[in-house]
Design a protein around this motif. Structure first.
Motif, short mmCIF file in Angstrom:
data_model
loop_
_atom_site.label_atom_id
_atom_site.label_comp_id
_atom_site.label_asym_id
_atom_site.label_seq_id
_atom_site.Cartn_x
_atom_site.Cartn_y
_atom_site.Cartn_z
N SER A 123 0.83 -1.20 0.00
CA SER A 123 0.00 0.00 0.00
C SER A 123 0.87 1.25 0.00
CB SER A 123 -0.93 0.00 1.22
OG SER A 123 -1.85 -1.07 1.16
N VAL A 124 1.90 1.26 0.84
CA VAL A 124 2.81 2.41 0.89
C VAL A 124 3.47 2.62 -0.48
CG1 VAL A 124 4.97 3.30 1.87
CG2 VAL A 124 3.27 2.22 3.36
N GLN A 125 3.90 1.54 -1.10
CA GLN A 125 4.54 1.64 -2.42
C GLN A 125 3.59 2.22 -3.47
OE1 GLN A 125 5.66 -2.50 -2.69
NE2 GLN A 125 7.81 -2.06 -2.24
N GLU A 183 1.81 14.69 7.01
CA GLU A 183 0.98 15.05 8.15
C GLU A 183 0.18 13.89 8.77
OE1 GLU A 183 1.23 17.94 9.43
OE2 GLU A 183 2.24 19.05 7.83
N ILE A 184 -0.23 12.93 7.97
CA ILE A 184 -1.13 11.88 8.45
C ILE A 184 -0.39 10.60 8.82
CG2 ILE A 184 -3.15 10.46 7.88
CD1 ILE A 184 -4.03 12.69 5.97
N PHE A 185 0.44 10.15 7.92
CA PHE A 185 1.17 8.89 8.09
C PHE A 185 2.00 8.84 9.38
CE2 PHE A 185 4.48 5.76 6.54
CZ PHE A 185 3.62 4.68 6.47
N PRO A 186 2.75 9.90 9.71
CA PRO A 186 3.54 9.87 10.96
C PRO A 186 2.68 9.69 12.20
CG PRO A 186 4.33 11.61 9.53
CD PRO A 186 3.04 11.12 8.94
N GLU A 187 1.48 10.27 12.20
CA GLU A 187 0.57 10.13 13.34
C GLU A 187 0.14 8.67 13.51
OE1 GLU A 187 -0.74 12.28 15.62
OE2 GLU A 187 0.65 13.85 14.92
N LEU A 188 -0.11 8.00 12.39
CA LEU A 188 -0.51 6.59 12.43
C LEU A 188 0.58 5.74 13.08
CD1 LEU A 188 -2.43 4.25 11.52
CD2 LEU A 188 -1.12 4.20 9.39
N LYS A 192 8.06 -3.03 16.32
CA LYS A 192 7.88 -1.74 15.67
C LYS A 192 9.17 -1.23 15.02
CE LYS A 192 6.49 3.07 16.52
NZ LYS A 192 5.93 4.03 17.51
N ALA A 193 10.31 -1.33 15.72
CA ALA A 193 11.56 -0.79 15.21
C ALA A 193 11.94 -1.42 13.87
CB ALA A 193 12.68 -0.99 16.23
N ASP A 194 11.85 -2.74 13.80
CA ASP A 194 12.20 -3.44 12.55
C ASP A 194 11.21 -3.10 11.44
OD1 ASP A 194 14.35 -4.64 13.78
OD2 ASP A 194 13.27 -6.49 14.27
N PHE A 195 9.95 -3.00 11.81
CA PHE A 195 8.92 -2.69 10.83
C PHE A 195 9.13 -1.29 10.26
CE2 PHE A 195 4.57 -1.11 9.85
CZ PHE A 195 4.25 -2.01 8.84
N LEU A 196 9.42 -0.32 11.12
CA LEU A 196 9.62 1.05 10.66
C LEU A 196 10.87 1.16 9.78
CD1 LEU A 196 8.69 3.30 13.73
CD2 LEU A 196 7.30 2.63 11.77
N GLU A 197 11.85 0.32 10.05
CA GLU A 197 13.05 0.32 9.21
C GLU A 197 12.72 -0.09 7.78
OE1 GLU A 197 17.47 -1.83 9.06
OE2 GLU A 197 16.30 -1.80 10.93
N VAL A 198 11.85 -1.09 7.65
CA VAL A 198 11.41 -1.53 6.34
C VAL A 198 10.63 -0.42 5.64
CG1 VAL A 198 9.91 -3.14 5.09
CG2 VAL A 198 11.35 -3.97 6.97
N ILE A 199 9.74 0.23 6.36
CA ILE A 199 8.93 1.30 5.78
C ILE A 199 9.80 2.47 5.36
CG2 ILE A 199 7.06 2.94 6.21
CD1 ILE A 199 6.27 -0.06 5.93
N ASP A 200 10.80 2.81 6.17
CA ASP A 200 11.71 3.90 5.82
C ASP A 200 12.46 3.59 4.52
OD1 ASP A 200 10.99 5.43 7.99
OD2 ASP A 200 12.67 4.78 9.25
N GLN A 201 12.83 2.32 4.35
CA GLN A 201 13.53 1.92 3.13
C GLN A 201 12.62 2.06 1.92
OE1 GLN A 201 14.85 -2.09 3.92
NE2 GLN A 201 16.57 -1.44 5.21
#
Length: 210
Positions: A165-167, A184-189, A197-206
């Motif tokens: 979905s992000v892609q 504005e919206i995504f960071p709040e989510l 969470k840390a590993d998941f956010l690393e994937v999303i950042d990539q």
């Protein structure tokens, strides 16, 4: 022949579950999804207009409200199955289009048939409204899958859905509404705490950095 069958079909959508075949903590129906997509599309449309872009609201609402109506004919196919190959996806789309055309010819009064052909066939086109629909559809899937992720659902498909979905949303970065969404919206989510969470956010950042 009247519009009775079209209205009856709305009830069918209340009985078709999203992401069939996977364990989930919260069930979502196609009807509920269609309402949420219409509401999200409205938010995105507002953002576009604030940025000086004219939105055809009638077209946007028609596309959003009806975008999954044809799932009453074939149901909600598992995403991994639906996209297993371009050939399979094309075959499913052909079946869906033929069933939709047959439905319109048999159940929709002749004076309304062109209207419903516009409404019930693929709405994700190159128009502004088509692009907003494509984004809104993925935003809802993103929220839907995130709800399962934060509840520690063991099914890996929900993280896959979130990333996909992000892609897809990112592919529409030329839209002001998408820029606003990620800023504005995504960071709040993502402020919610959850296991891994840390590993998941690393994937999303990539994904966002690609």
């Amino acid at each position: 022949m009247g519009l009775n069958e079209f209205i009856l079909g709305l009830t069918n959508l209340e009985k078709i579950n999203r992401a069939p075949g996977f364990f989930k903590f919260t069930e979502h129906t196609v009807a509920a999804h269609s309402y949420r997509v219409a509401s999200i599309a409205q938010v995105l449309g507002d953002i576009e207009e604030v940025n000086g872009i004219d939105v055809d609201w009638k077209m946007l609402y028609e596309k959003a409200l009806n975008h999954d109506y044809t799932e009453r004919f074939i149901g909600d196919i598992k995403t991994p199955v639906k996209y297993a190959s371009r050939e399979l996806r094309g075959m499913l789309q052909t079946v869906e289009e033929k069933m939709t055309d047959e439905f319109i010819n048999q159940e929709i009064p002749r004076e309304f048939q062109e209207i419903y052909r516009r409404r019930l066939f693929e709405g994700k086109d190159d128009s502004l409204e088509g692009e907003i629909l494509a984004v809104a559809d993925k935003v809802d899937l993103l929220y839907e899958s995130f709800e399962e992720i934060v509840k520690n659902n063991p099914e890996p498909v929900y993280k896959e859905m979130f990333v996909e979905s992000v892609q897809t949303i990112k592919a529409y970065s030329h839209r002001p509404s998408v820029s606003y969404f990620f800023k504005e919206i995504f960071p709040e989510l993502l402020k919610v705490d959850f296991y891994g969470k840390a590993d998941f956010l690393e994937v999303i950042d990539q994904v966002l950095a690609e």
